[in-house]
Write a protein that holds these residues in place. Structure first.
Motif, short mmCIF file in Angstrom:
data_model
loop_
_atom_site.label_atom_id
_atom_site.label_comp_id
_atom_site.label_asym_id
_atom_site.label_seq_id
_atom_site.Cartn_x
_atom_site.Cartn_y
_atom_site.Cartn_z
N ALA A 43 1.13 -1.14 0.48
CA ALA A 43 -0.01 0.34 -0.11
C ALA A 43 0.90 0.87 -0.29
N PRO A 44 0.44 2.13 -0.09
CA PRO A 44 0.69 4.25 -0.68
C PRO A 44 2.09 3.58 1.60
N ILE A 45 3.16 4.73 0.68
CA ILE A 45 3.72 4.79 2.49
C ILE A 45 2.95 5.83 3.02
N ILE A 46 2.06 6.91 2.51
CA ILE A 46 1.54 7.92 2.66
C ILE A 46 0.21 7.85 2.87
N THR A 77 0.45 11.35 6.75
CA THR A 77 1.42 10.74 7.32
C THR A 77 2.23 10.08 6.53
N LEU A 78 3.76 10.13 6.92
CA LEU A 78 4.25 8.74 5.66
C LEU A 78 3.64 7.99 7.63
N ARG A 79 3.88 6.40 7.22
CA ARG A 79 3.01 5.91 7.76
C ARG A 79 3.70 5.09 9.41
N ASN A 108 8.27 -0.70 4.65
CA ASN A 108 9.42 0.63 5.61
C ASN A 108 7.79 1.58 6.32
N LEU A 109 8.55 2.32 7.44
CA LEU A 109 7.47 2.41 8.38
C LEU A 109 8.33 3.69 8.91
N TRP A 110 8.03 4.94 9.68
CA TRP A 110 8.33 6.25 9.90
C TRP A 110 8.60 6.70 11.11
N ARG A 121 15.04 6.18 12.67
CA ARG A 121 14.11 6.80 11.89
C ARG A 121 12.92 5.65 11.13
N GLU A 122 13.32 4.91 10.40
CA GLU A 122 13.16 4.33 9.39
C GLU A 122 13.41 2.65 9.19
#
Lengths: 428, 428
Positions: A43-46, A77-79, A108-110, A121-122
């Protein structure tokens, strides 16, 4: 003014040697998840900010999310985690999908936090979620799968502990036994969640400040080492019976390092019943590695029929640290099989020979620069290639090529067929 | 208020059936890049804004980047392209790395633009870059590799054209032949880059507005269909000789669909010599699919010794449209081999049988819900599983299990060993 060469703070560049390590971790994750019938999604990171405000822990949303407004004025948000996203996706096709539904992803999560050991952070995180199983078999499968990943990484049973608990049991204790309201319950749960990070005296004191004369009762319960030590009034709860059954199922699987731990809370507010955590037993890395649990309420928040769900998330940074710390990380060399060194201006004549090698399944890197042969050999060695093949006019005429093993310096004059056989054989 | 179920505008959710398509595209990309000795790298999706302001086209930075300030006040961007990032990474290890250096990556990229056919706000892009080869063999390898990807996807030569041009030639024309200054040259190049999007009359008019009485000279040159049609003063340029040599090398490879196209510019400002583009010949999808070229100046912008570089980027959205449009997308079924349907309360007894199937290499999804057998079969079918296996007390006692093919409805009573043999055989 020259441009900065460093990556964004708290995030990592992955050069090929780093990417190979990540790929190794991802490949074990994919292999085990697939063997249990889970299928990959993405899914999108946003995501819109609203997706997190209701469900993730307050600390994460208020202080740690990457929030910004896009050029269209949407607050996004960046997930910071994947669970709300997969719940959204399942809700969007609630009726069309078949259950049990098994999904996994490696997003990848932020999170905006101070970078430290085990926390970036990532990071990348395996997310495994099982939708549509409301009985204990669902919880069992998720935990067995998590354990199977540890086993595939080569972990021994004494290297880690699987802690088990029940949110329903905890809620029963805070609400029915101690008689606390919802807000107070949440505060107590958060305090217990932080237990490992503060000393025993400080913990007892903070609980006393929250619940006064009920402290002894709570501390007594938190001191129960086994389900069988719980008072009878708790032992008869369906939640405790489920937990006990789960413990026995895992024992039957010879997962002997799974243990009841009444102090295990897990950070997220959305868990509804069984929760678990994989804990590193190594004294140098004594910490929670990853965990998960049952969260039956999330899909329903999207206005569709609720769906029982259990899942977990496992991060790449903590996984790598576990493997390093226990000496479980394998040596991962370059996947290039052969460096080809051209002698003279034979780039075009060599083309069909190189094609044959590639068609034979080899990864072949050609050095067609104008450097000296010596420099080319040094460069191939520096690149980590184990073998180089020399192709010049004479070799092309005779259809035999010199293959040099850069580790042993052994040289052989071989046909393409022989080279293919030799290098492929070595690979296996 | 219920939460939104849709993904962020212009970006895509990938359900398993979508993810399988993406994985198929990625697997061909990885396979071909690896066969040429390229190794995978990765980097954070967040980069400082400065990384793009100097090098990417102005339109992208000013109007299409996702820019925001992080909680520490840093102005950052979700990367709109990967070339500046890989240049940064190579510059950071300019001395330690061995050359030729071959790197590839499949990052997701973000651009804020109106979503339309072939263009999404988020897309994934194969990036292939070769560092340290300053001769034509470098350009040739990159284009041959791009062509090889098209061939691996099953494309026929008449389905696409490989357009070739030289930025050095174009610069020579605008500066030395037409005598334009740098700014005017850039404007003319941008106008030629948009040629396909406007009609011929509009194009001629816009050029006339820019360069007045030099228009006929330029239009005459832009009308040359082959390198051999260029005036002699251009034919003798080293850049044109290189381009001509490249054309002949590709012809020797039987890449007969590679053609000189003097109007090919490629958007980015950083290209320095040969550029290329893969163009879809299908009348329904007549458009540029992807491209690249030589950009020798980028690594040096980080304050290190410059490095000759050639590379290209190929997006997943345009690739998928090409495959769909030409009927090249294969049927991609679920990778789950077997749905297991439990009859009665045998979850624990069935555990070792299921383990044996998984250890045998099968992907096995167990239905341990309390639904009826009939509903479980329907659900397995809806999930796309081709086979289901029934395990009940009787089956466990006799060590033979009913395997049902859901397509043909054929049923066989088999041992685990036979089941493993049968399903693995089917897979191949």
């Amino acid at each position: 003014m020259f441009l900065q060469k460093t990556p964004y703070k708290g995030a990592r560049d992955f050069y090929p040697e780093d990417k190979r390590i990540q790929d190794y971790i991802f490949s074990i994750w994919r292999q085990v998840a697939s063997s249990y019938g889970y299928e990959e999604y993405d899914a999108p990171i946003i995501e819109p900010l609203e997706l997190y405000t209701a469900k993730t822990s307050e600390e994460i949303v208020d202080q740690q999310t990457y929030v910004f407004e896009d050029r269209g004025g949407r607050k996004v948000t960046l997930r910071p985690e994947m669970t709300p996203t997969v719940s959204r996706m399942v809700a969007a096709r609630r009726q069309e999908l078949a259950y049990p539904l098994r999904l996994f992803s490696i997003p990848n999560l932020w999170r905006y936090e101070r970078p430290q050991k085990g926390r970036m952070r990532e990071h990348w995180q395996l997310n495994v979620d099982l939708f549509g199983v409301d009985n204990i078999a669902g919880d069992h499968e998720i935990i067995q799968l998590a354990d199977q990943i540890m086993q595939k990484f080569g972990a021994q049973r004494d290297m880690y502990t699987i802690r088990l608990n029940s949110r329903e049991l905890i809620n029963h204790i805070t609400k029915n036994i101690l008689g606390l309201d919802e807000a107070k319950s949440q505060e107590v749960i958060r305090q217990i969640d932080k237990k490992d990070k503060i000393d025993a005296f400080g913990f007892d004191k903070s609980i006393k400040e929250l619940i006064g004369d009920k402290t002894d009762k709570l501390l007594g319960l938190l001191g129960c080492p086994e389900i069988t030590n719980l008072p009878d009034e708790l032992k008869d709860l369906p939640a405790v019976k489920r937990l006990h059954k789960l413990e026995m199922m895992l024992a039957r699987d010879e997962i002997v390092n799974a243990k009841f731990d009444i102090t295990l809370m897990r950070g997220f507010d959305y868990y509804t019943d069984i929760v678990f955590e994989i804990y590193d037993n190594n004294p140098d890395n004594n910490r929670s590695l990853f965990g998960g649990g049952r969260y039956d309420g999330l899909v329903g928040k999207f206005g569709v029929e609720p769906l029982p769900t259990a899942g977990f998330g496992m991060g790449d940074v903590t996984t790598k640290e576990f493997l390093d710390c226990h000496g479980l990380m394998p040596q991962l060399d370059t996947r290039v099989d052969l460096g080809v060194i051209l002698i003279g201006d034979v780039y075009q004549q060599a083309s069909s020979i190189i094609k044959e090698l590639r068609n034979g399944g080899l990864s072949v890197a050609v050095d067609a620069t104008d450097k000296s042969i010596d420099k080319k050999i040094k460069s191939a060695d520096k690149s980590g290639y184990k073998n180089v093949l020399f192709i010049g006019e004479q070799e092309i005429a005779e259809q035999k090529y010199k293959l040099k093993d850069l580790k042993t310096s052994q040289e052989d004059l071989l046909t393409i067929e022989k080279i293919l056989g030799k290098i492929k054989f070595k690979d296996n």
